[in-house]
Scaffold this active site. Structure first.
Site, mmCIF file in Angstrom:
data_model
loop_
_atom_site.group_PDB
_atom_site.id
_atom_site.type_symbol
_atom_site.label_atom_id
_atom_site.label_comp_id
_atom_site.label_asym_id
_atom_site.label_seq_id
_atom_site.Cartn_x
_atom_site.Cartn_y
_atom_site.Cartn_z
ATOM 1 N N CYS A 240 4.877 4.964 9.481
ATOM 2 C CA CYS A 240 4.271 4.977 8.140
ATOM 3 C C CYS A 240 5.364 5.155 7.087
ATOM 4 C CB CYS A 240 3.243 6.102 8.016
ATOM 5 S SG CYS A 240 2.600 6.205 6.321
ATOM 6 N N ASN B 30 0.837 -1.199 0.000
ATOM 7 C CA ASN B 30 0.000 0.000 0.000
ATOM 8 C C ASN B 30 0.870 1.247 0.000
ATOM 9 O OD1 ASN B 30 -0.367 1.911 2.512
ATOM 10 N ND2 ASN B 30 0.070 -0.129 3.367
ATOM 11 N N GLY C 192 0.348 -8.561 5.030
ATOM 12 C CA GLY C 192 -0.212 -9.852 4.632
ATOM 13 C C GLY C 192 0.685 -11.021 5.003
ATOM 14 N N THR D 77 -4.759 -7.026 7.086
ATOM 15 C CA THR D 77 -5.000 -7.407 5.694
ATOM 16 C C THR D 77 -5.968 -8.585 5.580
ATOM 17 O OG1 THR D 77 -2.754 -6.629 5.268
ATOM 18 C CG2 THR D 77 -3.764 -7.962 3.544
HETATM 19 C C1 SIN Z 1 -0.590 4.907 4.767
HETATM 20 O O1 SIN Z 1 -1.588 5.597 5.018
HETATM 21 O O2 SIN Z 1 0.162 5.179 3.836
HETATM 22 C C2 SIN Z 1 -0.271 3.706 5.606
HETATM 23 C C3 SIN Z 1 -0.185 4.029 7.039
HETATM 24 C C4 SIN Z 1 0.918 3.337 7.754
HETATM 25 O O3 SIN Z 1 1.575 2.465 7.208
HETATM 26 O O4 SIN Z 1 1.171 3.670 8.901
#
Ligand code: SIN
Length: 306
Positions: free
Chosen positions: A133, A72, A220, A269
């Site tokens: 993040c 992501n 995942g 996930t």
């Molecule tokens: C995101 O919003 O890009 C993912 C958040 C995270 O991994 O903490």
């Protein structure tokens, strides 16, 4: 006679009816999941990361499926703290589960301001300080990759909030135990780990990385062995409780994390693949506790270390 709940546990002063919590960012503010099961079954609802100002998130492709997981690059899309409080908290307050608010900032001061703003909001049970993040240009993982920065953010948030503080760590570091000890020393009440592992995918026709930011966060089943190893290491390194997460898809996975030392486990996930993953894991874990002959699942915590 009162029925004993074999999954009841406590964490950083919170009473949880189950060790199963949602992993931040995988179920928004839990409205969608509530269509599938009673959220009261959850140990806690951990919501998508909140920032001071609203964020639209990253442009371009944001999700890529891989053979055993998901990459992501959301970029912390969220409505901002004020809209979260007015728009989402009324729904969350009605659920019979503690609400843990995941917070992120570009700067230490933003983390502190968020902590102060959420401190007295009814229904907020704890903060999860996201220093992990991987998808933002400033803040996020930059704080979680260095013991000094991790410690400074934790100290500042601690000064601005009376709520239990859970600090969420990044696996993209060489010494996870050192970061864990740094945030414990700075006043964290618990640690959650792991956030996603840095990964990437390339479009072979355009010959370019698919994500605009090149790298994203892999979650995942692919990351479960890494997450389990880090939970095992952190359990040995600190005295505060650990929320383990990373690729947990089955009750057997959850049991492994508890045996490695997790007090609670985050399901992320897996709920995107099967929205009933949490109730299914809940049922399996309950039966496992009975088969293991324990009155409470907490008796199994950290047993893999013996
Ligand atoms: C995101 O919003 O890009 C993912 C958040 C995270 O991994 O903490």
């Amino acid at each position: 006679m009162e029925k004993i709940n074999p999954l009841a546990t406590s964490l950083a002063g919170l009473s949880l009816s189950s060790p199963l919590v949602t992993a931040s960012g995988t179920c928004g503010y839990a409205r969608e999941l509530s269509q599938f099961f009673d959220l009261g079954m959850l140990g806690a609802i951990v919501v998508k990361g909140i920032t001071l100002a609203p964020r639209t998130g990253n442009p371009g492709t944001r999700l890529i499926e891989t053979p055993a997981g998901l990459i992501n690059s959301i970029g912390l899309e969220n409505p901002g703290v004020e809209k979260f409080i007015s728009g989402e908290m009324p729904f969350l307050r009605q659920q019979h589960a503690p609400v843990i608010v995941n917070i992120s900032g570009n700067t230490e001061e933003e983390y502190a301001a968020l902590a102060a703003r959420l401190d007295k909001v009814a229904g907020v049970s704890a903060l999860e300080v996201n220093i992990s993040c991987p998808n933002v240009k400033t803040g996020g993982m930059a704080f979680g990759a260095c013991t000094i920065a991790a410690s400074r953010v934790t100290t500042l948030v601690r000064q601005h909030s009376q709520l239990p503080l859970i600090v969420k760590l990044s696996p993209n570091v060489t010494d996870i135990a050192a970061i864990a000890r740094a945030v414990e020393d700075a006043g964290a009440d618990a640690i959650s780990l792991i956030n996603t592992l840095l990964g990437m995918a390339i479009d072979i026709e355009t010959r370019r990385p698919i994500l605009r930011g090149t790298f994203g966060g892999l979650s995942g089943p692919a990351i479960k062995p890494v997450a389990l190893r880090m939970v095992y290491q952190v359990f040995r390194a600190v005295k505060i409780p650990v929320i383990g997460m990373g690729g947990i898809s089955t009750w057997q996975d959850a049991a492994e994390f508890i045996l490695a030392g997790a007090t609670a486990v985050g399901i992320g996930t897996a709920s995107m693949v099967n929205p009933l993953a949490i109730p299914t894991i809940h049922q399996g874990l309950q039966a496992y506790a009975t088969r293991q002959g324990v009155r409470n699942i907490a008796e199994l915590r950290g047993m893999a270390h013996q």
